[in-house]
Design an enzyme around this catalytic site. Structure first.
Site, PDB file in Angstrom:
ATOM      1  CB  ALA A 230      23.683 -22.997   7.197  1.00 57.80           C
TER       2      ALA A 230
ATOM      3  CD  GLU B 132      18.586 -16.975   7.338  1.00 60.08           C
ATOM      4  OE1 GLU B 132      18.054 -16.691   8.422  1.00 60.08           O
ATOM      5  OE2 GLU B 132      18.268 -16.425   6.268  1.00 60.08           O
TER       6      GLU B 132
ATOM      7  CB  SER C 205      25.625 -15.378  12.826  1.00 59.36           C
ATOM      8  OG  SER C 205      26.617 -16.381  12.875  1.00 59.36           O
TER       9      SER C 205
ATOM     10  CB  CYS D   5      25.384 -26.767  12.904  1.00 63.02           C
ATOM     11  SG  CYS D   5      25.625 -25.286  11.902  1.00 63.02           S
TER      12      CYS D   5
ATOM     13  CD  GLU E 253      29.955 -15.137  11.392  1.00 59.76           C
ATOM     14  OE1 GLU E 253      30.381 -15.019  10.241  1.00 59.76           O
ATOM     15  OE2 GLU E 253      28.768 -15.449  11.641  1.00 59.76           O
TER      16      GLU E 253
END
Length: 387
Positions: free
Chosen positions: A232, A235, A237, A336, A345
């Site tokens: 997670a 994926e 980003s 999340c 990011e």
């Protein structure tokens, strides 16, 4: 079931996978929630219904081992022991130590490192022609999450391959080849993290795996938590960056001065995670339907994020959209955990890309991953022009 709205959407049809949003719009005009016989669950198409599904505590994540269970044990073991597949109090027990580790400052500590890695990757590309996903958006978050957990950089290519093999199992109808690849990936991924965790028990380091092995989590739970974070943690980003970049470049747009607003619009406009299931543990009314105990209902996040009742000009990319109450990271107990890392990011990588190449353009047709549940691009060819 004849008394409730129904939909015959083919979630695996190539035209739907290529662009699900016109299909969502048509369904939303007809009904906010409908029974989908092919998948055996209700689907939700508007923002209020998707939000309600994620917030209602009587709609939970209930893990059941995939069959054949013995063959799929490596895949099942990772999911059986991770927080995403459980509800409180078990979810709370599994999530708390990971949350505590994140709160120790690991993420903000990584911001300078993200900038450094972004600069290294961009310095290595040929401005005349490079793949914005394969050369930049994909390796960057893999390297970041590897460093966060303490996985050696040399394993980064394997992590990405394993992750992609595992998440393809979340599609509506995975093929036998997809199942076989996921079993091998889950087994090898777990073995790597088991070895790392064993090493950290005797020789701790300044990383998240060291933090996890110091908690009350079992060895299998430590591995499952680490694999979930590794999957997670990049994926979202990778896929949000690729989806959003294509949306920007196809329209000749650039990030806003406040790049955080553009990141939120990328998350909204073409969501990476499109479908998240829940199972009713008591009768629950969503929209005009009642979900009975044992029945499943899916939150279609991408559909909610294009709801024109919530977002003005919902099908337009607005790099300065504010407010932006999208549901890309979920809401409620399963919000999340990696959202702050992904946002950081995305903001840093987007800023770095356009600072290096302000005249960036698409240099070919982007190549889709060909998946719906986790939507993204395998390749986005770009080039820097002379402006």
């Amino acid at each position: 079931m004849l008394s409730v709205p129904t939909t015959s959407l083919d979630l695996a049809a190539p035209d739907f996978v290529a662009d699900p949003y016109p299909f969502f719009a048509e369904e939303r005009r007809r009904h906010p929630v409908a029974w989908h016989e092919a998948s055996g669950m209700f689907l939700t198409f508007d923002h209020p219904s998707v939000s309600a599904v994620q917030r209602n505590r009587d709609l939970g994540r209930i893990w059941r081992d995939r069959e054949p269970a013995a063959y799929l044990e490596p895949f099942n073991l990772l999911h059986r022991n991770q927080m995403m597949e459980h509800e409180p109090p078990e979810h709370t027990r599994l999530r708390r130590p990971v949350t505590a580790a994140f709160n120790r400052g690991h993420i903000e500590r990584l911001r300078p490192r993200v900038r450094e890695l972004a600069g290294e990757l961009l310095a290595a590309v040929d401005p005349a022609s490079f793949d914005a996903v394969g050369d930049f958006a994909e390796p960057l978050p893999v390297l970041v999450i590897s460093e966060l957990l303490g996985v050696p950089r040399s394993h980064a290519p394997e992590l990405r391959a394993w992750s992609q093999a595992i998440v393809r199992m979340y599609e509506p109808t995975p093929s036998a080849e997809v199942v076989d690849a996921a079993v091998v990936a889950a087994r090898d991924f777990a073995a790597l993290v088991h070895d790392l965790a064993d090493a950290r028990r005797t020789t701790p380091a300044d990383d998240l795996v060291s933090d996890l092995v110091a908690t009350d989590l079992s060895p299998d739970e430590v591995v499952a938590s680490a694999v979930l974070l590794l999957n997670a943690g990049h994926e979202a980003s990778v896929n949000v960056f690729g989806n959003g970049l294509v949306a920007l470049l196809e329209r000749g747009l650039r990030p806003a001065d406040d790049v955080a607003l553009t990141v939120e619009e990328m998350l909204r406009f073409d969501s990476a995670l499109q479908l998240f299931e829940r199972t009713a543990t008591a009768p629950v009314t969503v929209g005009e339907v009642v979900v009975e105990p044992g029945q499943k209902i899916a939150a279609l996040l991408g559909a909610a994020n294009r709801d024109p009742a919530v977002f003005a000009d919902a099908d337009r990319v607005d790099v300065r959209r504010d407010p932006n109450p999208h549901l890309a990271f979920g809401v409620g107990v399963h919000f999340c955990l990696g959202a702050p890392l992904a946002r950081m990011e995305l903001a840093e990588s987007l800023s770095a890309l356009f600072a290096a190449f302000p005249d960036l353009v698409l240099a070919g047709e982007p190549e889709s991953r060909g998946t719906f549940v986790l939507r993204g691009y395998r390749s986005v060819p770009v080039a820097a022009t002379d402006g």
